[in-house]
Scaffold this motif. Structure first.
Motif, PDB file in Angstrom:
ATOM      1  N   GLY A 194       2.485   3.890   1.639  1.00 53.44           N
ATOM      2  CA  GLY A 194       1.484   2.876   1.348  1.00 53.44           C
ATOM      3  C   GLY A 194       1.806   1.497   1.883  1.00 53.44           C
ATOM      4  N   GLU A 195       1.676   0.502   1.039  1.00 54.96           N
ATOM      5  CA  GLU A 195       1.682  -0.903   1.451  1.00 54.96           C
ATOM      6  C   GLU A 195       2.848  -1.324   2.337  1.00 54.96           C
ATOM      7  OE1 GLU A 195       1.321  -5.284  -0.712  1.00 54.96           O
ATOM      8  OE2 GLU A 195       0.711  -3.460  -1.776  1.00 54.96           O
ATOM      9  N   THR A 228      -4.729   6.094   2.229  1.00 52.54           N
ATOM     10  CA  THR A 228      -4.319   5.230   1.116  1.00 52.54           C
ATOM     11  C   THR A 228      -5.497   4.827   0.235  1.00 52.54           C
ATOM     12  OG1 THR A 228      -4.642   3.110   2.275  1.00 52.54           O
ATOM     13  CG2 THR A 228      -2.531   4.250   2.611  1.00 52.54           C
ATOM     14  N   HIS A 262      -8.687  -6.074   7.651  1.00 57.61           N
ATOM     15  CA  HIS A 262      -7.685  -6.024   8.714  1.00 57.61           C
ATOM     16  C   HIS A 262      -8.140  -5.108   9.847  1.00 57.61           C
ATOM     17  CE1 HIS A 262      -4.420  -8.297   6.732  1.00 57.61           C
ATOM     18  NE2 HIS A 262      -5.004  -7.868   5.629  1.00 57.61           N
ATOM     19  N   LEU A 277       1.538   0.465  10.661  1.00 55.93           N
ATOM     20  CA  LEU A 277       0.359   1.275  10.964  1.00 55.93           C
ATOM     21  C   LEU A 277      -0.745   0.440  11.601  1.00 55.93           C
ATOM     22  CD1 LEU A 277       0.291   3.423   7.707  1.00 55.93           C
ATOM     23  CD2 LEU A 277       0.950   4.190  10.000  1.00 55.93           C
ATOM     24  N   LEU A 278      -0.946  -0.777  11.110  1.00 59.31           N
ATOM     25  CA  LEU A 278      -1.969  -1.645  11.698  1.00 59.31           C
ATOM     26  C   LEU A 278      -1.627  -1.989  13.142  1.00 59.31           C
ATOM     27  CD1 LEU A 278      -2.652  -3.994   8.658  1.00 59.31           C
ATOM     28  CD2 LEU A 278      -4.302  -2.430   9.716  1.00 59.31           C
ATOM     29  N   TRP A 329       1.821  -8.245   2.808  1.00 56.63           N
ATOM     30  CA  TRP A 329       2.088  -6.959   2.179  1.00 56.63           C
ATOM     31  C   TRP A 329       3.460  -6.912   1.515  1.00 56.63           C
ATOM     32  CZ3 TRP A 329      -2.504  -5.244   2.122  1.00 56.63           C
ATOM     33  CH2 TRP A 329      -3.346  -5.349   3.230  1.00 56.63           C
ATOM     34  N   LEU A 387      -7.462  -3.053   3.168  1.00 57.58           N
ATOM     35  CA  LEU A 387      -7.233  -2.810   4.593  1.00 57.58           C
ATOM     36  C   LEU A 387      -8.490  -2.986   5.437  1.00 57.58           C
ATOM     37  CD1 LEU A 387      -4.966   0.330   4.212  1.00 57.58           C
ATOM     38  CD2 LEU A 387      -4.271  -1.810   5.312  1.00 57.58           C
ATOM     39  N   ASP A 435      -7.024   2.128   0.209  1.00 58.87           N
ATOM     40  CA  ASP A 435      -6.802   0.748  -0.225  1.00 58.87           C
ATOM     41  C   ASP A 435      -7.842  -0.154   0.438  1.00 58.87           C
ATOM     42  OD1 ASP A 435      -5.929  -1.823  -0.758  1.00 58.87           O
ATOM     43  OD2 ASP A 435      -3.808  -1.343  -0.477  1.00 58.87           O
ATOM     44  N   TYR A 492       2.008  -0.708   5.935  1.00 59.48           N
ATOM     45  CA  TYR A 492       0.764  -1.212   6.514  1.00 59.48           C
ATOM     46  C   TYR A 492       0.969  -1.989   7.816  1.00 59.48           C
ATOM     47  CZ  TYR A 492      -1.754  -0.075   2.155  1.00 59.48           C
ATOM     48  OH  TYR A 492      -2.322   0.558   1.079  1.00 59.48           O
ATOM     49  N   SER A 540      -3.588   7.746   8.433  1.00 61.16           N
ATOM     50  CA  SER A 540      -2.642   7.354   7.386  1.00 61.16           C
ATOM     51  C   SER A 540      -3.194   6.209   6.550  1.00 61.16           C
ATOM     52  CB  SER A 540      -1.308   6.938   8.014  1.00 61.16           C
ATOM     53  OG  SER A 540      -0.726   7.998   8.739  1.00 61.16           O
ATOM     54  N   LEU A 541      -3.802   5.226   7.217  1.00 57.80           N
ATOM     55  CA  LEU A 541      -4.381   4.094   6.492  1.00 57.80           C
ATOM     56  C   LEU A 541      -5.552   4.550   5.627  1.00 57.80           C
ATOM     57  CD1 LEU A 541      -4.271   1.447   9.357  1.00 57.80           C
ATOM     58  CD2 LEU A 541      -2.909   1.413   7.260  1.00 57.80           C
TER      59      LEU A 541
END
Length: 208
Positions: free
Chosen positions: A76-77, A105, A113, A83-84, A38, A110, A107, A80, A101-102
């Motif tokens: 965002g990124e 995005t 993941h 958050l992950l 990221w 993700l 996106d 990540y 939150s993820l």
């Protein structure tokens, strides 16, 4: 209006979870999974991400939770990895906000993941719904049955969040009203199950 939509989206994952006052603070140092993939934050932003992550266990007001999720979603990124790392936090409220939150995005990178997370065998029911919501918002429909089953939940706000998410992503309601009598709701849930039964094998949906 955007804040209202986010508040509704969070209810299943966080509104029913009371964060214990004696919980330890959250450290984003556990959230470095996939960090090399990221965009790295600047030193200043990295400090902000750490600071906001440490606030998660102590944030109790819904408006403050919404603000935190919006902040992480907007960052965002660079956020990540943190958050992950928090999606498996033992406190469902913290994990739920990380997932929300993820999902915010949108996106699709993700998805893999989140699929690869070592989830516990038994997941808190509300957290399971929040995970399904996040994946659907990211383009993964594999957990659609979890949200459909959520339409049967005894709690109005959980039913409302599930139908709101399903409707937003599919542009369907199939006659479901979260405030309707149970018998009427059940007929609509059966319609949703039939709808999914016809689409679950669609090769254009991200299910693998």
């Amino acid at each position: 209006m955007n804040k209202e939509r986010t508040a509704h989206a969070l209810l299943a994952g966080i509104a029913s979870v009371a964060l214990a006052a004696g919980c330890a603070t959250t450290s984003s140092s556990t959230g470095l999974a996939g960090a090399d993939e990221w965009l790295e934050p600047s030193p200043s932003l990295a400090m902000d991400i750490e600071s906001h992550a440490q606030r998660l266990p102590w944030t109790n007001r819904l408006e403050d939770k919404v603000a935190l999720i919006e902040w992480f979603g907007n960052v965002g990124e660079p956020a990540y990895p943190t958050l992950l790392g928090l999606v498996t936090d033992p406190r469902p409220g913290v994990a739920g906000m990380a997932l929300a939150s993820l999902g915010r995005t949108r996106d699709p990178r993700l998805v893999m993941h989140l699929r690869n997370v070592d989830w516990p065998v038994e997941v808190d029911p509300d957290l399971s719904l929040e995970r399904a919501r996040a994946l659907l918002q990211l383009g993964d429909w594999s957990q659609m049955p979890v949200l459909i089953e959520g339409l049967r939940d005894e709690r109005f706000y959980t039913r409302a969040v599930c139908i709101r998410t399903l409707s937003a992503e599919t542009h369907e309601r199939l006659g479901y009203n979260a405030r309707a009598p149970e018998e009427e709701r059940e007929q609509a849930v059966i319609a949703w199950e039939a709808w999914w039964g016809l689409r679950g094998d669609d090769p254009f949906l991200d299910l693998d």
